[in-house]
Design an enzyme around this catalytic site. Structure first.
Site, PDB file in Angstrom:
ATOM      1  N   PHE A   1       4.638 -19.343 -24.344  1.00  0.00           N
ATOM      2  CA  PHE A   1       3.472 -18.572 -24.790  1.00  0.00           C
ATOM      3  C   PHE A   1       2.291 -18.224 -23.846  1.00  0.00           C
ATOM      4  CE2 PHE A   1       1.152 -22.550 -25.442  1.00  0.00           C
ATOM      5  CZ  PHE A   1      -0.172 -22.116 -25.448  1.00  0.00           C
TER       6      PHE A   1
ATOM      7  N   LYS B   1      14.324 -14.204 -23.905  1.00  0.00           N
ATOM      8  CA  LYS B   1      14.000 -14.882 -25.214  1.00  0.00           C
ATOM      9  C   LYS B   1      12.594 -15.149 -24.893  1.00  0.00           C
ATOM     10  CE  LYS B   1      13.008 -17.575 -27.631  1.00  0.00           C
ATOM     11  NZ  LYS B   1      11.661 -17.980 -28.190  1.00  0.00           N
TER      12      LYS B   1
ATOM     13  N   GLU C   1       7.724 -16.772 -29.276  1.00  0.00           N
ATOM     14  CA  GLU C   1       7.423 -16.290 -30.813  1.00  0.00           C
ATOM     15  C   GLU C   1       5.904 -16.018 -31.245  1.00  0.00           C
ATOM     16  OE1 GLU C   1       8.646 -19.092 -29.998  1.00  0.00           O
ATOM     17  OE2 GLU C   1       9.145 -20.241 -31.646  1.00  0.00           O
ATOM     18  N   ARG C   2       5.159 -16.635 -30.262  1.00  0.00           N
ATOM     19  CA  ARG C   2       3.572 -16.278 -30.530  1.00  0.00           C
ATOM     20  C   ARG C   2       3.180 -15.331 -29.890  1.00  0.00           C
ATOM     21  NH1 ARG C   2       2.128 -22.676 -28.958  1.00  0.00           N
ATOM     22  NH2 ARG C   2       4.355 -23.342 -29.313  1.00  0.00           N
TER      23      ARG C   2
ATOM     24  N   SER D   1       7.790 -26.682 -22.601  1.00  0.00           N
ATOM     25  CA  SER D   1       7.239 -28.015 -22.464  1.00  0.00           C
ATOM     26  C   SER D   1       8.494 -29.160 -21.968  1.00  0.00           C
ATOM     27  CB  SER D   1       6.892 -28.401 -24.107  1.00  0.00           C
ATOM     28  OG  SER D   1       8.052 -28.218 -24.846  1.00  0.00           O
TER      29      SER D   1
ATOM     30  N   CYS E   1       0.020 -24.225 -17.169  1.00  0.00           N
ATOM     31  CA  CYS E   1       0.836 -25.466 -16.896  1.00  0.00           C
ATOM     32  C   CYS E   1      -0.010 -26.043 -15.441  1.00  0.00           C
ATOM     33  CB  CYS E   1       2.282 -25.091 -16.329  1.00  0.00           C
ATOM     34  SG  CYS E   1       2.374 -23.805 -15.203  1.00  0.00           S
TER      35      CYS E   1
ATOM     36  N   GLU F   1       0.009 -34.144 -22.873  1.00  0.00           N
ATOM     37  CA  GLU F   1      -0.481 -32.977 -22.211  1.00  0.00           C
ATOM     38  C   GLU F   1      -1.447 -32.305 -23.278  1.00  0.00           C
ATOM     39  OE1 GLU F   1       2.689 -29.849 -21.666  1.00  0.00           O
ATOM     40  OE2 GLU F   1       1.510 -28.794 -20.107  1.00  0.00           O
TER      41      GLU F   1
END
Ligand code: NAD
Length: 499
Positions: A150, A174, A177-178, A227, A282, A383
């Protein structure tokens, strides 16, 4: 009425067979703004089939045909960069200037991919044996899939698909979804740029869509960013299915501050690296390690910088930091700050409970500095992925390097110092993939490759740059002889050797 966000398959938006949905939020207001359709395996199959069919002709297209489309796509991306940034801000929450920055970094990968004729030049050796020549070149793999997180809904997909498509592959994305809308804007721009239908497809979805891609026999390669637990899972499942995989995982990025550093400079950059994009990067610095006496000098500067950050909705040009992506993420971040406090750390600047006037339901957490953190605390071992800077202390540079090297992640790191010798020892000794010297977020440019070490990357290849080209192609070596009618054949049952 709530908008419904669809897939993009074979050159058009479609609902496919999807009936399940998931809410898309505006994090600044806390309100739902859309329903996202979640793909079923049959939708993924339709996208892979469209990509497989398109591969037959796209993989045969000339370099000039491909670069024509890439240059046109780059122009459209530049023209519509503001629209993309707004879509990112509305779904992710980051401030508009930051969203514009990620679009720009994505466009730089398109610019890199525009050089594909040069990047895919093969090698030729004349006369490797008498009257025999040899050459090598690289060919595309087929249908490549990208599964993305996301936190960079434009840039991270663009780490992948411009390079994959320039190499002659077709692509199924893909997205998270957020914040799914950016992917559809980019699909529209590809179509407007003249990319043939089916070369670029988007399936919206969750684990059902991901698993269908990982298991699909016609997907040749998978690029994943997200993640660590999911990166590991994707790597294992897709490689077990015979696919080429690069899976970039999570991070815990440390910056060490030496006593000889410019403390004001270091504090400003630490705050920018920890609180930019609300720490949802990240490459965010989430742990500062002070060496020796640096702590006493640094902390007052860090506290001042953290308190000065203006938090507000991303659409407000005066905001420097926006909300967290979802309510659940906000609650998880607050829980880890609570844990740090309970386990004995000192919450020097506390962003819990921040309320932004006019946006009381938004998912906000203010900049937070937790001092005297130790490596056994939950706020260190997890994290956090929020606007939280943990400060740890080491007696020596060697101790700071050992601390970083003992951490399971190895994405990014930085050193603040005025000593060339200390910086060199740090750069050489630290087991991390991307290192900055007085540069806290050392994200490589598009023409270098991006990737971490240890639990931050599963697979051999980093993304974009030279590694991106290698990942999305495979080499072929050709040995050629054009015999003369008057030369002896030289055929022998012995293993071929040069003469
Ligand atoms: P995530 O792992 O939750 O999701 C990433 C992708 O995996 C999404 O598309 C999601 O739909 C899918 N996914 C989630 N759960 C799944 C499951 N159980 N099975 C199959 N697929 C699943 O990550 P996120 O929260 O979207 O992004 C944040 C994470 O990404 C952080 O850990 C961050 O460090 C990492 N990240 C890493 C890099 C890097 O370059 N190393 C870059 C950006 C983000």
């Amino acid at each position: 009425m709530t908008a419904t966000i669809q897939h993009w398959i074979g050159g058009a938006a479609t609902a496919g067979a999807s009936t399940r949905t998931s809410p898309v939020w505006n994090p600044a207001t806390g309100q739902q703004q859309a329903d996202l359709l979640l793909a079923e395996a049959s939708d993924v199959d339709a996208a892979v089939q469209a990509a497989s069919t398109a591969f037959e002709s796209w993989s045969q297209s000339s370099f000039s045909a491909r670069t024509k489309v890439l240059f046109a796509f780059r122009e459209l991306m530049n023209r519509r960069a503001g629209e993309l940034a707004q879509a990112i801000t509305d779904e992710h929450g980051k401030v508009l200037s930051d969203a514009a920055g990620e679009v720009q970094r994505g466009i730089e990968v398109i610019e890199f991919a525009c050089g594909i004729p040069q990047l895919l030049k093969g090698e030729y050796s004349d006369q490797v044996s008498t009257d025999v020549d040899s050459y090598t070149f690289r060919q595309p793999l087929g249908v490549c899939a990208g599964i993305t997180p996301f936190n960079f809904p434009a840039m991270v997909p663009m780490w992948m698909f411009p390079v994959a498509i320039a190499c002659g592959n077709t692509f199924v994305l893909k997205p998270s979804e957020r914040d799914p809308s950016t992917s559809l804007l980019m699909a529209e721009m590809w179509a407007d740029a003249g990319l043939p239908d089916g070369v670029f497809n988007v399936v919206q979805g969750d684990k059902v869509a991901v698993d269908a891609l990982l298991d699909h026999p016609d997907v040749a390669a998978v690029s994943f960013v997200g993640s660590t637990p999911i990166a590991k899972y994707v790597h294992e499942r897709a490689t077990a299915n015979g696919k080429r995989v690069q899976a970039l995982g999570g991070a815990k990025n440390h910056a060490i501050v030496l006593p000889d550093a410019d403390m004001d400079f270091a504090a400003q950059h630490l705050a920018a690296a920890a609180f930019g994009s609300a720490g949802e990067r990240c490459m965010a610095i989430s742990a500062a390690v002070t060496v020796g006496s640096a702590a006493e000098q640094l902390m007052q500067h860090v506290e001042r910088e953290a308190r000065a950050v203006k938090v507000g909705p991303g659409r407000d040009p005066s905001s420097q930091m926006g909300p967290i992506v979802t309510r659940e993420s906000r609650d998880r971040i607050v829980g880890l700050i609570d844990a740090g406090e309970q386990q004995g750390a000192d919450v020097l600047v506390d962003g819990r409970g921040l309320v932004v006037s006019g946006h009381e339901d938004g998912f906000f957490v203010g900049p937070t500095v937790i001092d005297r953190v130790t490596t056994d605390m939950d706020c260190y071992t997890n994290e956090i992925f929020g606007p939280v800077l943990s400060v740890l202390r080491a007696d020596t540079v060697e101790g700071a390097i050992d601390l970083i090297n003992a951490n399971p992640y190895g994405n990014g790191t930085a050193v603040f110092t005025n000593s060339g010798g200390a910086a060199r020892a740090f750069v050489r000794g630290v087991k991390v993939g991307m290192v900055g010297v007085n540069v806290p977020v050392p994200v490589p440019m598009a023409y270098h490759s991006f990737g971490g070490w240890k639990d931050s990357l599963f697979g051999e290849h980093h993304v974009h740059g030279p590694d991106g080209i290698r990942f999305y192609t495979r080499g072929k070596a050709v040995t050629v002889r054009w015999p003369h009618s008057d030369t002896p054949s030289g055929a022998s049952l012995d293993f071929p050797s040069s003469q």
